[in-house]
Design an enzyme around this catalytic site. Structure first.
Site, PDB file in Angstrom:
ATOM      1  N   HIS A 199       0.496  -1.250  -0.199  1.00 17.27           N
ATOM      2  CA  HIS A 199       0.240   0.130  -0.141  1.00 17.27           C
ATOM      3  C   HIS A 199       0.776   1.668  -0.130  1.00 17.27           C
ATOM      4  O   HIS A 199       1.725   0.789   0.345  1.00 17.27           O
ATOM      5  CB  HIS A 199      -0.686  -0.062   1.648  1.00 17.27           C
ATOM      6  CG  HIS A 199      -1.987  -0.686   1.414  1.00 17.27           C
ATOM      7  ND1 HIS A 199      -3.168  -1.137   1.876  1.00 17.27           N
ATOM      8  CD2 HIS A 199      -2.363  -2.242   0.707  1.00 17.27           C
ATOM      9  CE1 HIS A 199      -3.936  -1.794   1.840  1.00 17.27           C
ATOM     10  NE2 HIS A 199      -3.287  -2.840   1.187  1.00 17.27           N
ATOM     11  N   GLU A 211       1.029   4.217   1.853  1.00 15.22           N
ATOM     12  CA  GLU A 211       1.795   3.836   3.247  1.00 15.22           C
ATOM     13  C   GLU A 211       2.860   3.199   3.789  1.00 15.22           C
ATOM     14  O   GLU A 211       4.035   3.529   4.133  1.00 15.22           O
ATOM     15  CB  GLU A 211       0.824   4.034   4.230  1.00 15.22           C
ATOM     16  CG  GLU A 211      -0.509   5.006   4.259  1.00 15.22           C
ATOM     17  CD  GLU A 211      -1.827   4.249   3.509  1.00 15.22           C
ATOM     18  OE1 GLU A 211      -1.355   3.487   2.221  1.00 15.22           O
ATOM     19  OE2 GLU A 211      -3.092   3.878   4.067  1.00 15.22           O
ATOM     20  N   CYS A 218      -5.685   1.723   5.997  1.00 12.37           N
ATOM     21  CA  CYS A 218      -6.260   0.524   6.146  1.00 12.37           C
ATOM     22  C   CYS A 218      -5.404   0.147   7.997  1.00 12.37           C
ATOM     23  O   CYS A 218      -5.064   0.865   8.468  1.00 12.37           O
ATOM     24  CB  CYS A 218      -6.270   0.005   5.864  1.00 12.37           C
ATOM     25  SG  CYS A 218      -4.695  -1.033   5.695  1.00 12.37           S
ATOM     26  N   CYS A 277      -1.883  -0.535   7.583  1.00 17.06           N
ATOM     27  CA  CYS A 277      -1.545   0.478   7.283  1.00 17.06           C
ATOM     28  C   CYS A 277      -1.331   1.346   8.725  1.00 17.06           C
ATOM     29  O   CYS A 277      -0.285   1.875   9.228  1.00 17.06           O
ATOM     30  CB  CYS A 277      -1.382   1.536   5.802  1.00 17.06           C
ATOM     31  SG  CYS A 277      -1.548   0.620   4.786  1.00 17.06           S
TER      32      CYS A 277
END
Length: 169
Positions: A64, A66, A94, A97
């Site tokens: 992701h 992040e 999420c 993260c």
């Protein structure tokens, strides 16, 4: 509210988020879910790292935006801890993260649009409010919210249209 959040103007937050939006557009161009992130050093006010989603292209469910930006910043800083930093991300993070942000000791998370289904800061489980962490995250949401929401909603609308075209006889 941290020192960082209180000392930064909304104009500056929007400038940083604009860089995260540019990263989201890079992701979109690669057929990745268009989420972008940047990490800012709160002392120097400089961007440490920039990233976008790379899960599809890297066959990595953890890639992701992040996580990728935290990995890049940790490599640059030569430290897995990233205190005195703020992360800007186009969509509410999420659970995975947010956990990585806690473990890396990021001080502030600034996001654009809420993620009503899986957002882990304000939309669903609200991890920043939990008292069991030994670190605090300061949160600011809604920065360039409309632009951030538009990028991701247009991406998924396009996917739905493409899927419908495939089923037309």
């Amino acid at each position: 509210m941290s020192d960082y959040l209180s000392q930064i103007s909304m104009n500056q937050h929007e400038r940083w988020m604009t860089l995260a939006l540019a990263q989201a557009n890079f992701a979109k161009d690669k057929n990745e879910v268009p989420v972008g992130a940047i990490l800012v050093d709160c002392d120097s006010m400089e961007v440490v790292a920039e990233a976008h989603n790379e899960s599809i292209s890297n066959n990595d469910p953890t890639a992701h935006a992040e996580i990728v930006v935290l990995r890049k910043a940790a490599a640059i800083k030569q430290n897995y801890r990233l205190p005195r930093t703020a992360i800007y991300v186009t969509i509410e993070p999420c659970t995975m993260c947010v956990g990585a942000m806690y473990h890396s000791r990021v001080d502030a998370v600034i996001f654009g649009a809420k993620e009503p289904r899986a957002g882990a800061l304000v939309s669903q489980i609200c991890l920043a409010e939990k008292s069991f962490y030994n670190h605090r995250l300061d949160i600011l949401g809604g920065v360039l919210e409309d632009q951030c929401a538009t990028v991701i909603s247009n991406f998924f609308k396009g996917r739905r249209v493409d899927a419908e075209k495939e089923h037309v006889f």
